[in-house]
Design a protein around this motif. Structure first.
Motif, PDB file in Angstrom:
ATOM      1  N   ASN A  96       0.833  -1.164   0.012  1.00 32.89           N
ATOM      2  CA  ASN A  96       0.037  -0.135   0.125  1.00 32.89           C
ATOM      3  C   ASN A  96       0.929   1.205   0.036  1.00 32.89           C
ATOM      4  O   ASN A  96       0.642   2.212  -0.634  1.00 32.89           O
ATOM      5  CB  ASN A  96      -0.806   0.136   1.349  1.00 32.89           C
ATOM      6  CG  ASN A  96      -1.964   1.166   1.189  1.00 32.89           C
ATOM      7  OD1 ASN A  96      -2.566   1.321   0.108  1.00 32.89           O
ATOM      8  ND2 ASN A  96      -2.255   1.630   2.298  1.00 32.89           N
ATOM      9  N   LYS A  97       1.902   1.238   0.754  1.00 29.88           N
ATOM     10  CA  LYS A  97       2.743   2.296   0.997  1.00 29.88           C
ATOM     11  C   LYS A  97       3.554   2.607  -0.479  1.00 29.88           C
ATOM     12  O   LYS A  97       3.471   3.797  -0.959  1.00 29.88           O
ATOM     13  CB  LYS A  97       3.832   2.263   1.960  1.00 29.88           C
ATOM     14  CG  LYS A  97       3.413   2.487   3.320  1.00 29.88           C
ATOM     15  CD  LYS A  97       4.541   2.353   4.432  1.00 29.88           C
ATOM     16  CE  LYS A  97       3.878   2.696   5.750  1.00 29.88           C
ATOM     17  NZ  LYS A  97       4.869   2.556   6.842  1.00 29.88           N
ATOM     18  N   LYS A  98       4.015   1.574  -1.146  1.00 31.31           N
ATOM     19  CA  LYS A  98       4.594   1.699  -2.218  1.00 31.31           C
ATOM     20  C   LYS A  98       3.775   2.444  -3.494  1.00 31.31           C
ATOM     21  O   LYS A  98       4.039   3.329  -4.265  1.00 31.31           O
ATOM     22  CB  LYS A  98       5.001   0.527  -2.914  1.00 31.31           C
ATOM     23  CG  LYS A  98       6.631   0.126  -2.248  1.00 31.31           C
ATOM     24  CD  LYS A  98       6.978  -1.085  -2.932  1.00 31.31           C
ATOM     25  CE  LYS A  98       8.644  -1.276  -2.437  1.00 31.31           C
ATOM     26  NZ  LYS A  98       9.184  -2.419  -3.452  1.00 31.31           N
ATOM     27  N   ALA A  99       2.471   1.943  -3.263  1.00 30.96           N
ATOM     28  CA  ALA A  99       1.527   2.496  -4.192  1.00 30.96           C
ATOM     29  C   ALA A  99       1.001   4.044  -3.848  1.00 30.96           C
ATOM     30  O   ALA A  99       1.046   4.663  -4.917  1.00 30.96           O
ATOM     31  CB  ALA A  99       0.113   1.668  -4.349  1.00 30.96           C
ATOM     32  N   GLU A 100       1.137   4.207  -2.640  1.00 27.99           N
ATOM     33  CA  GLU A 100       0.685   5.698  -2.262  1.00 27.99           C
ATOM     34  C   GLU A 100       1.832   6.654  -2.688  1.00 27.99           C
ATOM     35  O   GLU A 100       1.597   7.775  -2.955  1.00 27.99           O
ATOM     36  CB  GLU A 100       0.505   5.610  -0.854  1.00 27.99           C
ATOM     37  CG  GLU A 100      -0.830   5.254  -0.354  1.00 27.99           C
ATOM     38  CD  GLU A 100      -0.991   5.231   1.076  1.00 27.99           C
ATOM     39  OE1 GLU A 100      -0.207   5.376   2.002  1.00 27.99           O
ATOM     40  OE2 GLU A 100      -2.270   5.020   1.741  1.00 27.99           O
ATOM     41  N   LYS A 101       3.179   6.083  -2.651  1.00 29.27           N
ATOM     42  CA  LYS A 101       4.178   6.821  -2.960  1.00 29.27           C
ATOM     43  C   LYS A 101       4.532   6.932  -4.353  1.00 29.27           C
ATOM     44  O   LYS A 101       5.220   7.820  -5.009  1.00 29.27           O
ATOM     45  CB  LYS A 101       5.621   6.481  -2.229  1.00 29.27           C
ATOM     46  CG  LYS A 101       5.448   6.566  -0.811  1.00 29.27           C
ATOM     47  CD  LYS A 101       6.688   5.804  -0.152  1.00 29.27           C
ATOM     48  CE  LYS A 101       6.819   6.272   1.488  1.00 29.27           C
ATOM     49  NZ  LYS A 101       8.072   5.512   1.981  1.00 29.27           N
ATOM     50  N   GLY A 102       3.897   6.121  -5.088  1.00 26.43           N
ATOM     51  CA  GLY A 102       4.033   6.076  -6.631  1.00 26.43           C
ATOM     52  C   GLY A 102       5.210   5.269  -7.038  1.00 26.43           C
ATOM     53  O   GLY A 102       5.541   5.218  -8.140  1.00 26.43           O
ATOM     54  N   GLU A 103       5.701   4.624  -6.190  1.00 26.49           N
ATOM     55  CA  GLU A 103       6.961   3.507  -6.660  1.00 26.49           C
ATOM     56  C   GLU A 103       6.426   2.397  -7.330  1.00 26.49           C
ATOM     57  O   GLU A 103       7.272   1.855  -8.241  1.00 26.49           O
ATOM     58  CB  GLU A 103       7.520   3.031  -5.316  1.00 26.49           C
ATOM     59  CG  GLU A 103       8.284   4.154  -4.365  1.00 26.49           C
ATOM     60  CD  GLU A 103       8.629   3.401  -2.932  1.00 26.49           C
ATOM     61  OE1 GLU A 103       8.939   2.191  -3.025  1.00 26.49           O
ATOM     62  OE2 GLU A 103       8.749   4.271  -2.200  1.00 26.49           O
ATOM     63  N   ILE A 104       5.204   2.176  -7.292  1.00 21.45           N
ATOM     64  CA  ILE A 104       4.380   1.162  -8.165  1.00 21.45           C
ATOM     65  C   ILE A 104       3.208   1.910  -8.495  1.00 21.45           C
ATOM     66  O   ILE A 104       2.590   2.640  -7.683  1.00 21.45           O
ATOM     67  CB  ILE A 104       4.096  -0.068  -7.459  1.00 21.45           C
ATOM     68  CG1 ILE A 104       3.418  -0.132  -6.151  1.00 21.45           C
ATOM     69  CG2 ILE A 104       5.609  -1.016  -7.443  1.00 21.45           C
ATOM     70  CD1 ILE A 104       3.033  -1.650  -5.536  1.00 21.45           C
ATOM     71  N   SER A 105       2.626   1.589  -9.709  1.00 24.10           N
ATOM     72  CA  SER A 105       1.398   1.982 -10.111  1.00 24.10           C
ATOM     73  C   SER A 105       0.155   1.355  -9.521  1.00 24.10           C
ATOM     74  O   SER A 105       0.282   0.189  -9.100  1.00 24.10           O
ATOM     75  CB  SER A 105       1.164   1.863 -11.638  1.00 24.10           C
ATOM     76  OG  SER A 105       0.689   0.572 -12.115  1.00 24.10           O
ATOM     77  N   ASN A 160      -2.682   0.938 -10.342  1.00 26.27           N
ATOM     78  CA  ASN A 160      -3.285   0.253 -11.404  1.00 26.27           C
ATOM     79  C   ASN A 160      -2.715  -1.245 -11.169  1.00 26.27           C
ATOM     80  O   ASN A 160      -3.342  -2.268 -11.317  1.00 26.27           O
ATOM     81  CB  ASN A 160      -3.320   0.500 -12.912  1.00 26.27           C
ATOM     82  CG  ASN A 160      -4.362   1.891 -13.033  1.00 26.27           C
ATOM     83  OD1 ASN A 160      -5.322   1.939 -12.101  1.00 26.27           O
ATOM     84  ND2 ASN A 160      -4.159   2.742 -13.920  1.00 26.27           N
ATOM     85  N   GLU A 161      -1.590  -1.230 -11.240  1.00 23.62           N
ATOM     86  CA  GLU A 161      -0.740  -2.623 -11.239  1.00 23.62           C
ATOM     87  C   GLU A 161      -0.747  -3.033  -9.925  1.00 23.62           C
ATOM     88  O   GLU A 161      -0.944  -4.491 -10.040  1.00 23.62           O
ATOM     89  CB  GLU A 161       0.785  -2.276 -11.737  1.00 23.62           C
ATOM     90  CG  GLU A 161       1.742  -3.563 -11.726  1.00 23.62           C
ATOM     91  CD  GLU A 161       3.334  -2.949 -11.556  1.00 23.62           C
ATOM     92  OE1 GLU A 161       3.669  -3.897 -11.614  1.00 23.62           O
ATOM     93  OE2 GLU A 161       3.377  -1.955 -11.483  1.00 23.62           O
ATOM     94  N   ALA A 162      -0.858  -2.559  -8.956  1.00 21.61           N
ATOM     95  CA  ALA A 162      -1.175  -3.250  -7.466  1.00 21.61           C
ATOM     96  C   ALA A 162      -2.443  -3.258  -7.298  1.00 21.61           C
ATOM     97  O   ALA A 162      -2.574  -4.241  -6.153  1.00 21.61           O
ATOM     98  CB  ALA A 162      -0.227  -2.356  -6.705  1.00 21.61           C
ATOM     99  N   PHE A 163      -3.500  -2.613  -7.653  1.00 22.83           N
ATOM    100  CA  PHE A 163      -4.781  -2.886  -7.256  1.00 22.83           C
ATOM    101  C   PHE A 163      -5.313  -4.320  -7.228  1.00 22.83           C
ATOM    102  O   PHE A 163      -5.626  -4.869  -6.098  1.00 22.83           O
ATOM    103  CB  PHE A 163      -5.622  -2.087  -8.232  1.00 22.83           C
ATOM    104  CG  PHE A 163      -7.287  -2.015  -7.995  1.00 22.83           C
ATOM    105  CD1 PHE A 163      -7.501  -1.274  -6.937  1.00 22.83           C
ATOM    106  CD2 PHE A 163      -8.072  -2.854  -8.501  1.00 22.83           C
ATOM    107  CE1 PHE A 163      -8.938  -1.064  -6.474  1.00 22.83           C
ATOM    108  CE2 PHE A 163      -9.417  -2.997  -8.197  1.00 22.83           C
ATOM    109  CZ  PHE A 163      -9.889  -1.948  -7.090  1.00 22.83           C
ATOM    110  N   GLU A 164      -5.576  -5.156  -8.161  1.00 23.12           N
ATOM    111  CA  GLU A 164      -5.897  -6.335  -8.064  1.00 23.12           C
ATOM    112  C   GLU A 164      -5.051  -7.356  -7.054  1.00 23.12           C
ATOM    113  O   GLU A 164      -5.794  -8.195  -6.174  1.00 23.12           O
ATOM    114  CB  GLU A 164      -5.962  -7.276  -9.581  1.00 23.12           C
ATOM    115  CG  GLU A 164      -6.966  -6.669 -10.143  1.00 23.12           C
ATOM    116  CD  GLU A 164      -7.097  -7.438 -11.439  1.00 23.12           C
ATOM    117  OE1 GLU A 164      -6.879  -8.702 -11.396  1.00 23.12           O
ATOM    118  OE2 GLU A 164      -7.367  -6.897 -12.574  1.00 23.12           O
ATOM    119  N   ASP A 165      -3.655  -7.182  -7.097  1.00 27.52           N
ATOM    120  CA  ASP A 165      -2.792  -8.120  -6.276  1.00 27.52           C
ATOM    121  C   ASP A 165      -2.980  -7.500  -4.781  1.00 27.52           C
ATOM    122  O   ASP A 165      -2.785  -8.396  -3.803  1.00 27.52           O
ATOM    123  CB  ASP A 165      -1.445  -7.944  -6.695  1.00 27.52           C
ATOM    124  CG  ASP A 165      -0.946  -8.690  -8.024  1.00 27.52           C
ATOM    125  OD1 ASP A 165      -1.658  -9.752  -8.086  1.00 27.52           O
ATOM    126  OD2 ASP A 165      -0.166  -8.333  -8.613  1.00 27.52           O
TER     127      ASP A 165
END
Length: 93
Positions: free
Chosen positions: A54-63, A65-70
């Motif tokens: 969640n933190k990586k997604a919030e920081k923009g380190e991963i998209s 969209n890419e992390a949503f399903e996972d």
């Protein structure tokens, strides 16, 4: 159809013990599958838990969209893992 009584007799164990051991084996196999999928997701994103993902997604380190399903899959797998571990604990106790 499989006859539990005849299998238990052939193995010289009670039907209850056969059922209990069969359930344990099934749950252990299921747990391995779940843990394997959890490991795959964590490795994919380089995280050790759902909060890091969640933190990586919030920081923009991963998209996102890419992390949503996972993210949701990982959350569900973690809950399923806990449930199976509790069931195994009750069978062992």
């Amino acid at each position: 159809m499989v006859n539990i009584a005849s299998i238990a007799k052939e193995l010289s164990i009670s039907e209850d013990e056969l059922i209990k051991e069969s359930l344990k084996a099934y749950l252990q196999d299921k747990l391995i599958e779940i843990e394997s999928e959890i490991f795959r997701i964590k490795k994919k994103f380089g995280v050790t838990n759902i909060y890091e993902l969640n933190k990586k997604a919030e920081k923009g380190e991963i998209s996102e969209n890419e992390a949503f399903e996972d993210y949701f899959l990982l959350d569900n797998l973690e809950a399923e893992k806990e449930k199976i571990e509790k069931l195994l604990e009750s069978l062992n106790g």
